[in-house]
Write an enzyme that holds these catalytic residues in place. Structure first.
Site, PDB file in Angstrom:
ATOM      1  N   ARG A   1     -14.810  36.640   3.589  1.00 15.02           N
ATOM      2  CA  ARG A   1     -15.656  36.201   4.707  1.00 15.02           C
ATOM      3  C   ARG A   1     -14.809  35.516   5.781  1.00 15.02           C
ATOM      4  NH1 ARG A   1     -19.265  32.134   4.108  1.00 15.02           N
ATOM      5  NH2 ARG A   1     -20.523  33.005   5.790  1.00 15.02           N
TER       6      ARG A   1
ATOM      7  N   CYS B   1     -20.460  43.912   9.531  1.00 11.47           N
ATOM      8  CA  CYS B   1     -20.017  42.519   9.492  1.00 11.47           C
ATOM      9  C   CYS B   1     -20.744  41.755   8.374  1.00 11.47           C
ATOM     10  CB  CYS B   1     -20.161  41.869  10.871  1.00 11.47           C
ATOM     11  SG  CYS B   1     -19.212  40.335  11.044  1.00 11.47           S
TER      12      CYS B   1
ATOM     13  N   HIS C   1     -18.544  45.402  14.711  1.00 13.86           N
ATOM     14  CA  HIS C   1     -19.882  45.601  15.262  1.00 13.86           C
ATOM     15  C   HIS C   1     -19.943  46.840  16.155  1.00 13.86           C
ATOM     16  CE1 HIS C   1     -21.547  41.577  14.230  1.00 13.86           C
ATOM     17  NE2 HIS C   1     -20.272  41.233  14.275  1.00 13.86           N
TER      18      HIS C   1
ATOM     19  N   ILE D   1     -16.234  39.815  15.335  1.00 15.83           N
ATOM     20  CA  ILE D   1     -16.733  38.471  15.612  1.00 15.83           C
ATOM     21  C   ILE D   1     -16.834  37.727  14.286  1.00 15.83           C
ATOM     22  CG2 ILE D   1     -18.612  37.075  16.551  1.00 15.83           C
ATOM     23  CD1 ILE D   1     -19.365  39.536  18.269  1.00 15.83           C
ATOM     24  N   ARG D   2     -15.978  36.736  14.085  1.00 16.99           N
ATOM     25  CA  ARG D   2     -15.933  36.004  12.801  1.00 16.99           C
ATOM     26  C   ARG D   2     -15.967  36.998  11.637  1.00 16.99           C
ATOM     27  NH1 ARG D   2     -20.444  32.048  12.125  1.00 16.99           N
ATOM     28  NH2 ARG D   2     -19.194  31.426  10.354  1.00 16.99           N
TER      29      ARG D   2
ATOM     30  N   GLY E   1     -24.389  39.115  11.766  1.00 24.33           N
ATOM     31  CA  GLY E   1     -25.087  37.849  11.936  1.00 24.33           C
ATOM     32  C   GLY E   1     -24.447  36.845  11.006  1.00 24.33           C
ATOM     33  N   GLU E   2     -25.233  36.015  10.389  1.00 24.56           N
ATOM     34  CA  GLU E   2     -24.736  35.012   9.450  1.00 24.56           C
ATOM     35  C   GLU E   2     -25.182  35.399   8.046  1.00 24.56           C
ATOM     36  OE1 GLU E   2     -23.098  32.499   7.317  1.00 24.56           O
ATOM     37  OE2 GLU E   2     -22.563  32.437   9.448  1.00 24.56           O
ATOM     38  N   SER E   3     -24.229  35.800   7.211  1.00 28.38           N
ATOM     39  CA  SER E   3     -24.573  36.335   5.890  1.00 28.38           C
ATOM     40  C   SER E   3     -25.280  35.315   5.000  1.00 28.38           C
ATOM     41  CB  SER E   3     -23.318  36.869   5.187  1.00 28.38           C
ATOM     42  OG  SER E   3     -22.363  35.840   5.020  1.00 28.38           O
TER      43      SER E   3
ATOM     44  N   GLU F   1     -22.518  48.335  17.049  1.00 35.60           N
ATOM     45  CA  GLU F   1     -23.721  48.197  17.881  1.00 35.60           C
ATOM     46  C   GLU F   1     -23.452  47.427  19.175  1.00 35.60           C
ATOM     47  OE1 GLU F   1     -23.716  44.401  15.450  1.00 35.60           O
ATOM     48  OE2 GLU F   1     -23.041  46.470  15.191  1.00 35.60           O
TER      49      GLU F   1
END
Length: 189
Positions: A106, A79, A168, A133-134, A47-49, A170
């Site tokens: 990051r 991630c 990821h 992803i990013r 997600g977004e850390s 998942e």
């Protein structure tokens, strides 16, 4: 066995589905009361850390989660979860849990458009279809052990009861990393 998934933001539902497919009991952590002694492990999703870190602080979860991990609670960070676990971020002054002896960069592969898939050999798991992803990557390991590399960069590592991937698992149909984490908790991996 009961594994909790941090459900503040990010790909937590996908982790829950993977655990359910393995027949592992799962719960969500959304507030301090959800972090109990009855948990056998925890997953920190992608997600977004920065958002996850902010919400961990706002919900009063950061310190007790850090204490639980330092006390031996098995943890699997994917991630953003890897970023939350890292002792050092090489391109960001923020620190979150800081329990795993790794230095992480990051957004190392660029923005959303830099997302990609790659096959990688994960030690103890085998060839794995990794979705980035990013994504971050590990620039340095202290006492952690590198488990996988892509393009000469470390993308998975383990330190005792802590497992982290830059990708990821998942978001694939391959359940072997979730099974590996379950086996870590049982003491078999």
């Amino acid at each position: 066995m009961k594994i909790a998934v941090l459900a503040l933001q990010g790909a937590f539902i996908e982790h829950e589905r993977a655990l359910a497919s393995l027949g592992v009991s799962c719960t969500e952590i959304r507030r301090r009361a959800d972090l109990t002694d009855a948990l056998d492990g925890v997953i920190l999703p992608g997600g977004e850390s920065t958002v996850q870190g902010k919400l961990l602080r706002e919900e009063g979860l950061l310190a007790p989660l850090k204490e639980a991990i330092e006390g031996g609670l098995p943890v699997f960070g994917t991630c953003a979860g890897m970023i939350l676990l890292a002792k050092n971020l090489t391109n960001d002054p923020n620190r979150y849990l800081g329990t795993m002896d790794i230095s992480v960069r990051r957004n190392a592969y660029g923005r959303q458009l830099g997302s990609f898939r790659a096959e990688t050999e994960v030690k103890g798991v085998g060839n794995f279809p990794a979705v980035f992803i990013r994504a971050p990557y590990v620039e340095e390991v202290g006492s952690a052990e590198p488990l996988a590399m892509v393009g000469g960069k470390i993308v998975a590592a383990r330190q005792g009861h802590m497992l982290a991937t830059a990708f990821h698992p998942e978001l694939t149909d391959d359940l072997r990393l979730h099974a590996y984490f379950s086996d870590m908790i049982r003491g078999r991996a």
